[in-house]
Design an enzyme around this catalytic site. Structure first.
Site, PDB file in Angstrom:
ATOM      1  CE1 TYR A 107      18.967  44.054  71.219  1.00  0.00           C
ATOM      2  CE2 TYR A 107      18.469  43.856  73.646  1.00  0.00           C
ATOM      3  CZ  TYR A 107      19.070  43.990  72.685  1.00  0.00           C
ATOM      4  OH  TYR A 107      20.281  44.630  73.099  1.00  0.00           O
TER       5      TYR A 107
ATOM      6  CG  ASP B 179      26.821  31.858  58.095  1.00  0.00           C
ATOM      7  OD1 ASP B 179      28.252  31.733  57.993  1.00  0.00           O
ATOM      8  OD2 ASP B 179      26.426  32.876  57.579  1.00  0.00           O
TER       9      ASP B 179
END
Length: 300
Positions: free
Chosen positions: A99, A207
């Site tokens: 995270y 992307d």
């Protein structure tokens, strides 16, 4: 743990230890996600119950490839599970990453320069095989991306990028007769349109829109890749299609690794692939843009 499906909570416990807390996160277009706190720290976890075979394995592979380049921060993959995995404890499809706390840049100019220079360094990475593509297919969003290598960029772009998306759009009834004619003419002219442009295969994120960029203070972080070795102009054209990046990013990139002459003319040709992807995902709202690109290049 109501935030997480029970199968996911069990799989994470087996791989990362007991779960203390889980907070659902918003913003995912393809998968659900949460911040999960375990005894050893926090994880970013995403899951998709109807994920196609290999979905998270291939995303982890793309992240590993970007991180191996060593030029921009990429979250570490902690664990993943797909229905095609050999792991015995669970078949619930998920991906767990370190995270990274999103924080606004302290110095936006420094952040943008690091991003531009980092992308330039990433694009200097060459494949171990000959040509454009990748050793395996992967996904752009939820759509399969065919990557079998080809030595010639226009042939790769035609056969691995444009034609599969055009065929998918046909099956969905998104290619009316006028668009069919335009696309056929453009495919026929593709070699001519790329004449004089001889790119080297470059590793790209694939992307890169603003939603797949995080800020960790002044450190850019890339997520959700669709990597392959491409004409690097594809990356820049994709970024410019939906904007969201400051001019300082492109200036830093150009200073570190200038684009070839003629890029401005080729840009919308590179953008045809993501426009077709979006046509197949979101529908006809992207059709007029596709028509406009085709008319520009075929003179109709």
């Amino acid at each position: 743990m109501s935030v997480l499906p029970s199968e996911l909570a069990q799989a994470l416990t087996e791989r990362a230890g007991p779960i203390r807390d889980a907070v659902r996160l918003s913003g995912g277009m393809v998968a659900s996600s949460a911040m999960v706190t375990t005894e050893t720290g926090r994880l970013f976890v995403k899951w998709k119950t109807d994920a196609p075979s290999g979905f998270f394995r291939l995303e982890a592979d793309g992240l590993d490839r970007l991180r191996a380049a060593g030029v921009l921060r990429i979250p570490h993959c902690i664990a993943w599970q797909d229905d095609d995995s050999d792991e015995a404890e669970s078949t619930f499809p998920y991906l767990a990453l370190e995270y990274i706390e999103p924080r606004r840049p302290y110095n936006p100019l420094s952040f943008n320069i690091k991003l531009g220079e980092g992308l330039a360094a990433l694009h200097r990475n060459r494949p171990s095989f000959e040509g454009f593509g990748l050793e395996t297919d992967n996904f752009l969003g939820s759509q399969i991306q065919r990557n079998a290598p080809l030595a010639y960029w226009p042939k790769f772009y035609r056969e691995r990028r444009l034609m599969p998306q055009i065929e998918r759009a046909r099956r969905q009834g998104l290619i009316p007769s006028h668009r069919e004619r335009l696309l056929v003419l453009l495919l026929d002219r593709l070699d001519f349109l790329y004449s004089g442009h001889d790119p080297e295969p470059s590793l790209i994120h694939g992307d890169l829109w603003s939603g797949n960029l995080l800020g960790a203070g002044d450190e850019p972080v890339l997520i959700d890749p669709a990597v392959y070795y491409a004409d690097r102009e594809m990356e820049i054209a994709y970024m410019q299609l939906f904007s969201g990046f400051a001019g300082d990013v492109y200036a830093a990139y150009e200073s570190a690794y200038p684009l070839d002459a003629g890029y401005e003319e080729r840009r919308s040709l590179h953008q045809l692939y993501p426009l077709l992807i979006h046509l197949n995902h979101f529908g006809e709202q992207y059709g007029p843009s596709i028509d406009a690109v085709c008319r520009h290049f075929v003179g109709v």
